[in-house]
Design an enzyme around this catalytic site. Structure first.
Site, PDB file in Angstrom:
ATOM      1  N   HIS A 170       0.642  -1.232  -0.051  1.00 18.88           N
ATOM      2  CA  HIS A 170       0.156  -0.017  -0.058  1.00 18.88           C
ATOM      3  C   HIS A 170       0.810   1.319  -0.073  1.00 18.88           C
ATOM      4  O   HIS A 170       0.340   2.386  -0.196  1.00 18.88           O
ATOM      5  CB  HIS A 170      -1.168   0.019   1.186  1.00 18.88           C
TER       6      HIS A 170
ATOM      7  N   ASP B  17      -9.782  -0.334   3.524  1.00 20.92           N
ATOM      8  CA  ASP B  17      -8.750  -1.069   4.205  1.00 20.92           C
ATOM      9  C   ASP B  17      -9.042  -1.588   5.531  1.00 20.92           C
ATOM     10  O   ASP B  17      -9.998  -1.035   6.231  1.00 20.92           O
ATOM     11  CB  ASP B  17      -7.492   0.071   4.307  1.00 20.92           C
TER      12      ASP B  17
ATOM     13  N   HIS C 163      -7.024  -1.565   7.561  1.00 22.54           N
ATOM     14  CA  HIS C 163      -6.057  -0.776   8.537  1.00 22.54           C
ATOM     15  C   HIS C 163      -6.290   0.568   8.280  1.00 22.54           C
ATOM     16  O   HIS C 163      -6.927   1.057   7.289  1.00 22.54           O
ATOM     17  CB  HIS C 163      -4.915  -1.201   8.331  1.00 22.54           C
TER      18      HIS C 163
ATOM     19  N   ASP D 279      -3.515   2.787   8.191  1.00 23.69           N
ATOM     20  CA  ASP D 279      -2.369   3.426   7.181  1.00 23.69           C
ATOM     21  C   ASP D 279      -2.039   4.761   7.814  1.00 23.69           C
ATOM     22  O   ASP D 279      -1.406   5.687   6.971  1.00 23.69           O
ATOM     23  CB  ASP D 279      -2.492   3.334   5.990  1.00 23.69           C
TER      24      ASP D 279
ATOM     25  N   HIS E 124       4.253   0.668   4.382  1.00 20.81           N
ATOM     26  CA  HIS E 124       2.768   0.475   3.873  1.00 20.81           C
ATOM     27  C   HIS E 124       1.802   0.913   4.828  1.00 20.81           C
ATOM     28  O   HIS E 124       0.627   0.899   4.551  1.00 20.81           O
ATOM     29  CB  HIS E 124       2.789  -0.921   3.487  1.00 20.81           C
TER      30      HIS E 124
ATOM     31  N   ASP F  21      -7.473  -1.731  -0.741  1.00 15.84           N
ATOM     32  CA  ASP F  21      -6.388  -2.626  -0.222  1.00 15.84           C
ATOM     33  C   ASP F  21      -7.299  -3.944  -0.248  1.00 15.84           C
ATOM     34  O   ASP F  21      -8.465  -4.109   0.385  1.00 15.84           O
ATOM     35  CB  ASP F  21      -6.075  -2.152   1.147  1.00 15.84           C
TER      36      ASP F  21
ATOM     37  N   ASP G 143      -7.239  -6.448   1.598  1.00 17.64           N
ATOM     38  CA  ASP G 143      -7.505  -6.801   2.943  1.00 17.64           C
ATOM     39  C   ASP G 143      -8.579  -6.411   3.792  1.00 17.64           C
ATOM     40  O   ASP G 143      -8.859  -6.615   4.589  1.00 17.64           O
ATOM     41  CB  ASP G 143      -6.040  -6.897   3.912  1.00 17.64           C
TER      42      ASP G 143
ATOM     43  N   GLU H  46      -1.849  -4.811  -2.132  1.00 21.07           N
ATOM     44  CA  GLU H  46      -1.540  -6.032  -1.110  1.00 21.07           C
ATOM     45  C   GLU H  46      -1.930  -7.374  -1.579  1.00 21.07           C
ATOM     46  O   GLU H  46      -2.373  -8.473  -0.910  1.00 21.07           O
ATOM     47  CB  GLU H  46      -2.244  -5.645   0.075  1.00 21.07           C
TER      48      GLU H  46
END
Length: 299
Positions: free
Chosen positions: A99, A122, A124, A126, A139, A226, A228, A271
């Site tokens: 990312h 995402d 997360h 980030d 990332h 992303d 994930d 990712e």
């Protein structure tokens, strides 16, 4: 969206702690992204890959900003390439790679679209910096970088900063955020829809609000997807999977609503790690979702 789509690969794994994500662009191409988009009546130009050094040839100088010079150099090259594509009026799709590539993607888009909103799909946040990162992996820092927070070399990619206004940034699908990231997200007024909000409100309401926020006073929306963000049952091939993510169908509805908004001007897919994948399932899901973003529908 312009009918011409330009694909740019960035085989980057220097921002990630697990090897293999550098093969993401090849996996997504192998999943027939070009052919699938062409079926939608669009012209597709594959621009090839940005040159990325391998970890074996480089040395980590700062454990809190691993491979900083290399990530910065690739980001500058990517920003120039994306900027050229946007200048031509094409729709760029950037294939990661980890990312950290979004630092260059967004820098390139904002060379020509100054007021840009972002929807950041995402698991997360980030939003880490050199001071908050638990891993030193870049990332985990690109969103902070794009709003002008963090290392100056990364923040000033493309020669200007900040790239984004926090009030036009929306995180969707978050379910793993570090405590200090959480404070930065709140401090800068970034809207974050966690899986709690998606479960409570439904993906349609969340996306309706996300599109409104990201487009308020802007000239377009960049989607940073992303993989994930999607539940690991459909996207097992990611470096940092988190259980309880966006379902396959919720992901499609989100992309369909973004297409219907007619506000998305660029996209990156990041990712995808084929080493951790099952029969290229994650790459195929990425292609399915981007086709919905570009208008593929049942009827």
């Amino acid at each position: 969206m312009d009918k011409t789509v330009s694909i740019i690969g960035v085989p980057m794994d220097l921002g990630q702690g697990r090897r293999g994500v550098d093969m993401g662009p090849y996996a997504i191409r192998y999943a027939n992204i070009k052919e699938r988009i062409e079926r939608l009546g669009r012209t597709v130009k594959d621009q090839g890959n940005i040159n990325v050094p391998t970890a074996e040839t480089e040395t980590i100088e700062n454990q809190k900003l691993k491979y900083l010079p290399e990530v910065a150099r690739v980001s500058e090259d990517l920003a120039a390439k994306v900027g050229d594509v946007v200048r031509q009026g094409h729709f760029p799709i950037i294939l990661g790679g980890d990312h950290s590539i979004s630092i260059g993607s967004i820098a390139g888009v904002t060379q020509h679209i100054k007021k840009l909103g972002v929807i950041w799909f995402d698991a997360h946040g980030d939003m880490n910096t050199e001071e908050t990162t638990p891993s030193g992996n870049i990332h985990g820092m690109p969103l902070a970088t794009c709003i002008g927070v963090g290392n100056e070399q990364l923040v000033n990619i493309g020669g200007f900063a900040p790239k984004l206004r926090p009030q036009n940034v929306v995180i969707v699908g978050a379910r793993s955020i570090d405590p200090e990231e959480r404070e930065l997200i709140k401090q800068h007024g970034i809207t974050c829809y966690t899986m709690h909000e998606i479960d409570k409100l439904g993906i349609a309401k969340v996306m309706e609000e996300a599109i409104r926020i990201a487009s308020d006073g802007t000239d377009g929306i960049h989607l940073s997807l992303d993989l994930d963000s999607i539940d690991p049952d459909m996207c097992p091939g990611v470096g940092t999977p988190v259980l309880g993510g966006v379902t396959y169908r919720e992901g499609h509805l989100a992309m369909e609503m973004l297409f219907q908004s007619d506000k998305v001007v660029s996209c990156d897919l990041v990712e995808v790690n084929p080493i951790l994948d099952e029969h290229n399932k994650t790459a195929r899901t990425a292609v399915d979702l981007v086709c919905s973003l570009l208008g593929e529908s049942v009827m």
